[in-house]
Design a protein around this motif. Structure first.
Motif, short mmCIF file in Angstrom:
data_model
loop_
_atom_site.label_atom_id
_atom_site.label_comp_id
_atom_site.label_asym_id
_atom_site.label_seq_id
_atom_site.Cartn_x
_atom_site.Cartn_y
_atom_site.Cartn_z
N ASN A 65 -3.72 3.93 8.56
CA ASN A 65 -4.12 3.40 7.68
C ASN A 65 -6.07 2.87 7.46
N GLN A 66 -6.61 3.68 7.07
CA GLN A 66 -8.34 2.83 7.41
C GLN A 66 -8.69 2.37 5.83
N LEU A 67 -9.21 0.83 6.17
CA LEU A 67 -10.25 0.31 5.46
C LEU A 67 -10.97 1.17 4.56
N SER B 84 0.88 -1.45 -0.17
CA SER B 84 0.10 -0.20 -0.03
C SER B 84 0.74 1.32 0.22
N CYS C 19 -4.13 -6.34 5.64
CA CYS C 19 -4.93 -5.33 5.46
C CYS C 19 -6.58 -6.53 5.35
N TYR D 284 -7.91 -0.53 1.51
CA TYR D 284 -7.08 0.09 2.05
C TYR D 284 -7.81 1.80 1.14
#
Length: 271
Positions: free
Chosen positions: A129-131, A58, A165, A207
């Protein structure tokens, strides 16, 4: 004292002052010459050589940008990247793969490396980081929530549970008491996203940064459960580094204001 004697005395005094000034000037010149003859700080600290960075998939776009900036700032240096699933990268490092820096997508995979005979220095979280759900452009299946991914006939892809992830997606699903059977588990987040880009899947949990990097190739759908599954990204200098000074400089760039700007523009959250 006669006028002639006073004039002679004044002349001698002025001559003495001039001589002292000349001596001082000569001393300064000698000092400057010595300073010029010794190596300068910038010259002795000049960076050169190659630094190898193992980084979570990512981070590909933002780290590639930072690598180019690093090489431009330090002529004669080269940054080589190896991007992939954090678990696979950790296994490679502990297996002896040569690397100078490791940037992981989770503390858990970082710990695999730091626990391996003290193979790394103390890691530092540099971003989070966010999904997000990636759907086909235009979101033809009208996916609006995590629950919608459980709909019959919808082809959904997840990252493997062993990679950050995938672990985050599993955490969000478990917290929501949802059961989802994907058509495939992918080795890293880029592979999961590509399934949607290639229209081999209807949706994938990836992400936010990957959705943003894909541009109009996918459409992103936020879901509130992602707030409970945010991943911290730690970075560390590996003790077996062949070029520790260069590695330290790259880590410093990542953590700098300039580096953080590149990362936040890519969609990463501040640590």
């Amino acid at each position: 004292m006669t006028r002639s004697a006073r004039r002679t005395r004044r002349t001698l005094q002025m001559t003495g002052v001039s001589a002292a000034a000349l001596l001082a000037l000569s001393a300064c010149s000698d000092s400057a010459a010595k300073s010029d003859s010794s190596p300068s700080t910038s010259a002795s600290d000049k960076l050169s050589g190659e630094v190898t960075v193992f980084a979570a998939a990512s981070l590909k776009e933002s780290f590639t940008t930072l690598g180019k900036e690093f090489e431009k700032a330090h002529p004669g240096t080269k940054v080589t990247f190896s991007f992939g699933g954090s678990d696979a990268l950790a296994a490679s490092i502990t297996g002896g793969a040569p690397a100078d820096v490791f940037a992981s997508a989770s503390p858990k995979t970082m710990k695999i490396v730091t626990d391996a005979q003290g193979n790394a220095t103390e890691p530092t979280t540099f971003v989070r980081n966010q999904l997000e759900i990636a759907t086909l452009p235009g979101n033809p299946d009208k996916v609006a929530s995590l629950k919608d991914l459980t709909a019959s006939g919808l082809k959904v892809v997840l990252c493997d549970k062993t990679v950050p992830c995938g672990a985050a997606a599993e955490k969000a699903l478990t917290a929501s008491k949802l059961k989802l059977t994907p058509v495939s588990y992918e080795e890293d987040v880029k592979s999961a996203l590509n399934k949607v880009v290639l229209k081999e899947a209807d949706a994938a949990v990836v992400y936010k940064t990957d959705v943003k990097a894909a541009g109009d190739k996918v459409e992103g759908v936020e879901f509130p459960e992602s707030a409970d599954a945010i991943n911290d990204y730690p970075i560390t200098l590996l003790k077996e580094s062949q070029n520790p000074e260069l590695a330290k400089a790259f880590v410093a760039l990542v953590q700098s204001t300039e580096g953080q700007k590149v990362l936040t523009e890519a969609g990463f959250l501040k640590p």
